[in-house]
Write a protein that holds these residues in place. Sequence first.
Motif, short mmCIF file in Angstrom:
data_model
loop_
_atom_site.label_atom_id
_atom_site.label_comp_id
_atom_site.label_asym_id
_atom_site.label_seq_id
_atom_site.Cartn_x
_atom_site.Cartn_y
_atom_site.Cartn_z
N TYR A 1 0.84 -1.20 0.00
CA TYR A 1 0.00 0.00 0.00
C TYR A 1 0.88 1.25 0.00
N GLN A 2 0.45 2.23 -0.77
CA GLN A 2 1.15 3.50 -0.88
C GLN A 2 0.23 4.63 -0.41
N TYR A 3 0.73 5.44 0.53
CA TYR A 3 -0.03 6.61 0.99
C TYR A 3 0.71 7.86 0.55
N ASP A 4 0.06 8.68 -0.28
CA ASP A 4 0.70 9.88 -0.83
C ASP A 4 0.34 11.15 -0.09
N GLY A 5 -0.25 11.00 1.09
CA GLY A 5 -0.66 12.16 1.88
C GLY A 5 -2.15 12.43 1.78
N LYS A 6 -2.79 11.85 0.78
CA LYS A 6 -4.22 12.03 0.58
C LYS A 6 -4.96 10.70 0.41
N LYS A 7 -4.36 9.81 -0.31
CA LYS A 7 -5.05 8.57 -0.65
C LYS A 7 -4.17 7.36 -0.38
N LEU A 8 -4.81 6.29 0.10
CA LEU A 8 -4.13 5.02 0.32
C LEU A 8 -4.47 4.10 -0.85
N SER A 9 -3.48 3.75 -1.65
CA SER A 9 -3.70 2.96 -2.86
C SER A 9 -2.91 1.66 -2.81
N TYR A 10 -3.49 0.62 -3.39
CA TYR A 10 -2.82 -0.67 -3.45
C TYR A 10 -2.01 -0.78 -4.72
N ARG A 11 -0.77 -1.19 -4.61
CA ARG A 11 0.11 -1.37 -5.76
C ARG A 11 0.49 -2.85 -5.86
#
Length: 240
Positions: free
Chosen positions: A42-52
């Motif tokens: 999982y990647q959190y860019d400061g706004k959204k948590l996305s699955y890679r």
Amino acid sequence: MTIFKEKDYNSKNKWKLNDSDLWFKGNEIESYNKQEGNPGVYQYDGKKLSYRALPVKTKSGQENHYSISTTFVKSKNGMLWFGTFGAVIGYNGSNFKIINDASLGLNDETGHLHIRSIMEDSKGNLWIGNNGIGVLKYEGIKAINFTEQQKLKKEDSKGNSLERVFSIGEDKLGNIWFGTLESGVWRYDGKSVKNYTKKDGVKSKHIWTIYKTKQGELWFGGASPSGVYRFNGISFERKY
């Protein structure tokens, strides 16, 4: 406080890299869930948590083969390394680098990867600790089996070996340290390797982690029995 109401599974293959990203292993303790559909992070860019999703596919019966098994490492050259049981996967923002059995020419005879720790040293070398085939040293072009090179397999050492490595660290002097299962702690000073065991204060049989403080000190966390140790220059002192 941010509360994540849902995760973005639709972006699983839209990899990108930002300096401020936070990365996490998948939902499951082992393997992956139905929504994830493939080993990943999982990647959190400061706004959204996305699955890679990682650029690997599992075989039936080996769903845990590419589960995350180490902490993540951010290389000095910008490469982000993910350690899984069966491969180390690097991503630099545009391309992937996969270090696995196939790329290393490993098989049933040589033994397979079973990765339990990764660490980049101050010279940019990536060290890969395995539970079985020992330590690999990746210099950016090729990987060598450091354990074989130093003749520290059981068949060579006739005693403690550097085959079951669960933790790796580097101290402020550039020494590389390895924590093992049932073979104590090892230190590599660039020329030779020294073993520290129970007689040197290492009472734990399993060194799970090596933590480096901001001051450059290394702390060693072990089990069976549990303990936290610090090296005083000569031997190990149990602090907790």
